[in-house]
Enzyme design. Structure first.
Site, PDB file in Angstrom:
ATOM      1  N   PHE A 219      45.583  29.322  18.639  1.00  0.00           N
ATOM      2  CA  PHE A 219      46.329  28.327  17.944  1.00  0.00           C
ATOM      3  C   PHE A 219      46.996  27.400  18.935  1.00  0.00           C
ATOM      4  O   PHE A 219      47.432  26.281  18.857  1.00  0.00           O
ATOM      5  CB  PHE A 219      47.702  28.809  17.208  1.00  0.00           C
ATOM      6  CG  PHE A 219      48.854  29.009  17.905  1.00  0.00           C
ATOM      7  CD1 PHE A 219      49.835  28.484  18.269  1.00  0.00           C
ATOM      8  CD2 PHE A 219      48.934  30.580  18.180  1.00  0.00           C
ATOM      9  CE1 PHE A 219      50.958  28.640  19.183  1.00  0.00           C
ATOM     10  CE2 PHE A 219      50.154  30.967  18.873  1.00  0.00           C
ATOM     11  CZ  PHE A 219      50.943  30.116  19.244  1.00  0.00           C
TER      12      PHE A 219
ATOM     13  N   LYS B 217      35.069  28.746  15.371  1.00  0.00           N
ATOM     14  CA  LYS B 217      36.048  29.482  14.288  1.00  0.00           C
ATOM     15  C   LYS B 217      37.371  29.206  15.059  1.00  0.00           C
ATOM     16  O   LYS B 217      37.733  29.936  15.858  1.00  0.00           O
ATOM     17  CB  LYS B 217      35.697  30.975  14.011  1.00  0.00           C
ATOM     18  CG  LYS B 217      36.148  31.439  12.922  1.00  0.00           C
ATOM     19  CD  LYS B 217      37.709  31.097  12.628  1.00  0.00           C
ATOM     20  CE  LYS B 217      38.675  32.249  13.229  1.00  0.00           C
ATOM     21  NZ  LYS B 217      40.132  31.855  12.961  1.00  0.00           N
TER      22      LYS B 217
ATOM     23  N   GLU C  53      43.428  29.357  12.404  1.00  0.00           N
ATOM     24  CA  GLU C  53      43.717  28.952  10.947  1.00  0.00           C
ATOM     25  C   GLU C  53      45.253  28.294  10.902  1.00  0.00           C
ATOM     26  O   GLU C  53      45.548  27.895   9.898  1.00  0.00           O
ATOM     27  CB  GLU C  53      43.638  30.191  10.104  1.00  0.00           C
ATOM     28  CG  GLU C  53      44.659  31.357  10.146  1.00  0.00           C
ATOM     29  CD  GLU C  53      44.090  32.327  11.416  1.00  0.00           C
ATOM     30  OE1 GLU C  53      43.418  31.932  12.559  1.00  0.00           O
ATOM     31  OE2 GLU C  53      44.640  33.567  11.186  1.00  0.00           O
TER      32      GLU C  53
ATOM     33  N   SER D   1      44.719  36.509  21.974  1.00  0.00           N
ATOM     34  CA  SER D   1      45.428  37.651  22.647  1.00  0.00           C
ATOM     35  C   SER D   1      44.871  38.714  23.095  1.00  0.00           C
ATOM     36  O   SER D   1      43.733  38.929  22.645  1.00  0.00           O
ATOM     37  CB  SER D   1      46.685  38.213  21.388  1.00  0.00           C
ATOM     38  OG  SER D   1      45.890  38.398  20.422  1.00  0.00           O
TER      39      SER D   1
ATOM     40  N   CYS E 175      49.218  30.072  27.667  1.00  0.00           N
ATOM     41  CA  CYS E 175      48.701  31.370  28.484  1.00  0.00           C
ATOM     42  C   CYS E 175      49.244  31.267  29.808  1.00  0.00           C
ATOM     43  O   CYS E 175      49.083  32.166  30.708  1.00  0.00           O
ATOM     44  CB  CYS E 175      47.355  31.495  28.255  1.00  0.00           C
ATOM     45  SG  CYS E 175      46.245  30.398  28.767  1.00  0.00           S
TER      46      CYS E 175
ATOM     47  N   GLU F 275      54.279  40.186  26.063  1.00  0.00           N
ATOM     48  CA  GLU F 275      53.774  38.669  26.280  1.00  0.00           C
ATOM     49  C   GLU F 275      54.724  37.984  25.129  1.00  0.00           C
ATOM     50  O   GLU F 275      54.352  38.068  24.036  1.00  0.00           O
ATOM     51  CB  GLU F 275      52.208  38.247  26.050  1.00  0.00           C
ATOM     52  CG  GLU F 275      52.089  36.705  26.137  1.00  0.00           C
ATOM     53  CD  GLU F 275      50.804  36.384  25.920  1.00  0.00           C
ATOM     54  OE1 GLU F 275      50.033  36.944  25.025  1.00  0.00           O
ATOM     55  OE2 GLU F 275      50.298  35.419  26.639  1.00  0.00           O
TER      56      GLU F 275
END
Ligand code: NAD
Length: 503
Positions: free
Chosen positions: A159, A183, A186, A236, A291, A388
């Protein structure tokens, strides 16, 4: 994973993109998309069935033979057109990013600009695919190598960079002659649909780029599909590991980039103001949802007190607000669940033995906001250190020596990015030599490589043996072939007095 919900009728509907057109989902399963600054649902996105993923793969498979045959000159030309369109419309896509992800507009524009760098790199695909040739390897025999596309390849994205991370994948994949199934997350899917429309306008043939919206069902359908030759994943660590293991067990090439815990070491000789500016920018930019965000400062020796004071002084000046407001420097977090999870680390820090110096949980409004938090004395074994957090929470660890600081980084299971702040060139060089991380900054807090190098971490931050984009991206999306050839007869030729052109 986002729960499926029943949504009111007026919400915007976000569909799949298959074979060059929008295709409404048939599963009846959908996910909510929010405007995080308002704390309000604005859209719902289709969740693909296995059959819909298959339809996208079939469209990509059908488009592959013609696309791989498009000359390098024409592919480069299309990429220049893509570059121009994205550049022209960067404000438009930045607004989409801000309205679904929450990051402030200037940061969203920065995301698009860094993605554009990868597209620009791909404009050089004719040069990037140049190979080797050995004349007279044996008498009358020449040997040469070529790199060819894999076929249908897929990308699964997180995301936090809804435009840039897909660009890291589809741009080199398409430039190399593959066809693609994306993909996206969402949580903020609209940028991918926007990209699909733009690529069609730029001249990318139907079926070359497809988007399936969805959740684990779609991901598993991608991982199990026999026609998909390679999978790129960014997200992740637990899901990266799962994707890597499943994709490779199914015979696919896979690069799966995972999470991070990026340490910034500050040595006693560092410029304290510069280090504090860097720590605040890298910890709280994009609300810490990067990240490559700095989540842990390691203060060596006597630098701790002045450094913490300088960071504390800067925190109240960070303007938190709706990302569409040009005055805002930090927007909300992506969802309420994520905001609450991040806040729980601040809530539990004192019980774990750490000291909360700045508590950012008092953000006003309906949106999913947190203000910056700063926690001192964070140590391995505490959740605030080991996890994290992926939010605007900066931890500080105090150590006595450089060796202790490096040990912290090297003992950490993650190895994405790290940085050192010092004026000592010898210490910086030693750090670069021995630190176990894929991307290292020397007085640079977020060392995201430029597009002609490759991006990737070590240890639990990357599964696979190829980093993403740059030269390793080209390698990932192609396979080598070596030809040994003998030509006893001269080639046919014809007279053509025109100036030679690419064909
Ligand atoms: P995520 O792992 O939850 O989701 C990533 C993708 O995997 C999404 O498309 C999602 O739909 C899918 N997914 C989620 N759960 C799944 C499951 N159980 N099975 C199959 N698929 C599943 O990650 P996120 O929350 O979207 O993104 C944030 C994470 O991404 C952070 O950990 C961050 O560090 C990481 N990240 C890493 C990099 C990098 O380059 N290393 C870059 C950006 C983000």
């Amino acid at each position: 994973m986002t729960e499926t919900i029943e949504a009111p009728a007026a919400l915007k509907q976000i569909h799949h993109w298959i074979g060059g057109r929008s295709v409404a989902g048939t599963s009846g399963r959908r996910g909510p998309v929010f405007n995080p600054a308002a704390g309000r649902q604005t859209a719902e996105v289709d969740f693909a069935t296995v059959e819909e993923v298959d339809a996208a793969v079939q469209a990509a498979k059908q488009a592959f033979p013609a696309w791989r045959a498009v000359s390098l000159a024409r592919r480069a030309e299309i990429f220049f057109r893509i570059r121009e369109l994205v550049h022209e419309r960067r404000e438009e896509v930045a607004r989409i990013l801000t309205s679904e992800h929450g990051k402030v507009l200037s940061d969203a524009l920065g995301e698009v600009t860094r993605g554009l760098e990868v597209i620009e790199f791909c404009c050089g695909i004719p040069t990037l695919l140049k190979s080797e040739y050995s004349e007279q390897a044996s008498t009358g025999i020449d040997v040469y190598s070529i790199r060819q596309p894999l076929g249908v390849v897929a990308g699964i994205t997180p995301f936090n960079f809804p435009a840039m991370v897909p660009m890291w994948m589809w741009a080199p994949a398409l430039a190399c002659g593959n066809t693609f199934v994306l993909k996206p997350s969402e949580k903020d899917p609209s940028a991918s649909f926007w990209t699909a429309e733009l690529l069609r306008e730029a001249g990318v043939p139907d079926g070359v780029f497809n988007v399936v919206m969805g959740d684990k069902v779609a991901v598993d359908a991608v991982l199990g599909h026999p026609e998909i030759k390679a999978v790129s994943f960014v997200g992740s660590t637990p899901i990266a590991r799962y994707v890597y293991e499943t994709a490779t067990a199914n015979g696919k090439r896979c690069q799966a980039l995972g999470g991070a815990k990026n340490h910034m070491i500050v040595l006693p000789d560092a410029d304290v103001d510069m280090a504090a500016d860097a720590a605040v920018s890298a910890a709280y930019g994009s609300a810490g949802e990067r990240c490559m965000a700095i989540s842990q400062v390691v203060a060596v020796g006597e630098v701790a007190e002045p450094l913490i004071a300088a960071i504390k002084e800067r925190i109240p000046k960070v303007k938190v607000g709706d990302g569409l407001d040009p005055a805002s420097e930090m927007g909300p977090l992506v969802t309420k669940e994520h905001r609450d999870r991040v806040a729980s680390y601040v809530e539990n820090a004192a019980a774990e033995g750490a000291t909360v110096l700045v508590d950012g949980r008092d953000a006003p409004g309906e949106g999913f906001f947190l203000k910056p938090s700063l926690i001192d004395d964070v140590k391995p074994g505490m959740r605030a250190y080991d996890d994290e957090i992926f939010g605007p929470v900066l931890g500080v660890t105090r150590v006595a020596t450089y060796d202790e600081a490096v040990r912290l980084v090297n003992d950490n299971p993650y190895g994405n990015g790290t940085a050192i702040f010092t004026r000592d060139g010898g210490a910086a060089r030693q750090f670069q030599f021995e630190v176990q991380a894929g991307m290292v900054g020397i007085n640079v807090p977020i060392p995201v490589p430029v597009a002609y190098y490759s991006f990737g971490g070590w240890k639990a931050s990357l599964f696979g043996d190829r980093h993403i984009y740059g030269p390793e991206g080209i390698d990932f999306y192609t396979r080598g072939k070596v030809v040994t050839s003998r030509w006893p007869d001269p080639a046919t030729s014809s007279v053509d007095l025109g100036f030679p052109q690419t064909r």
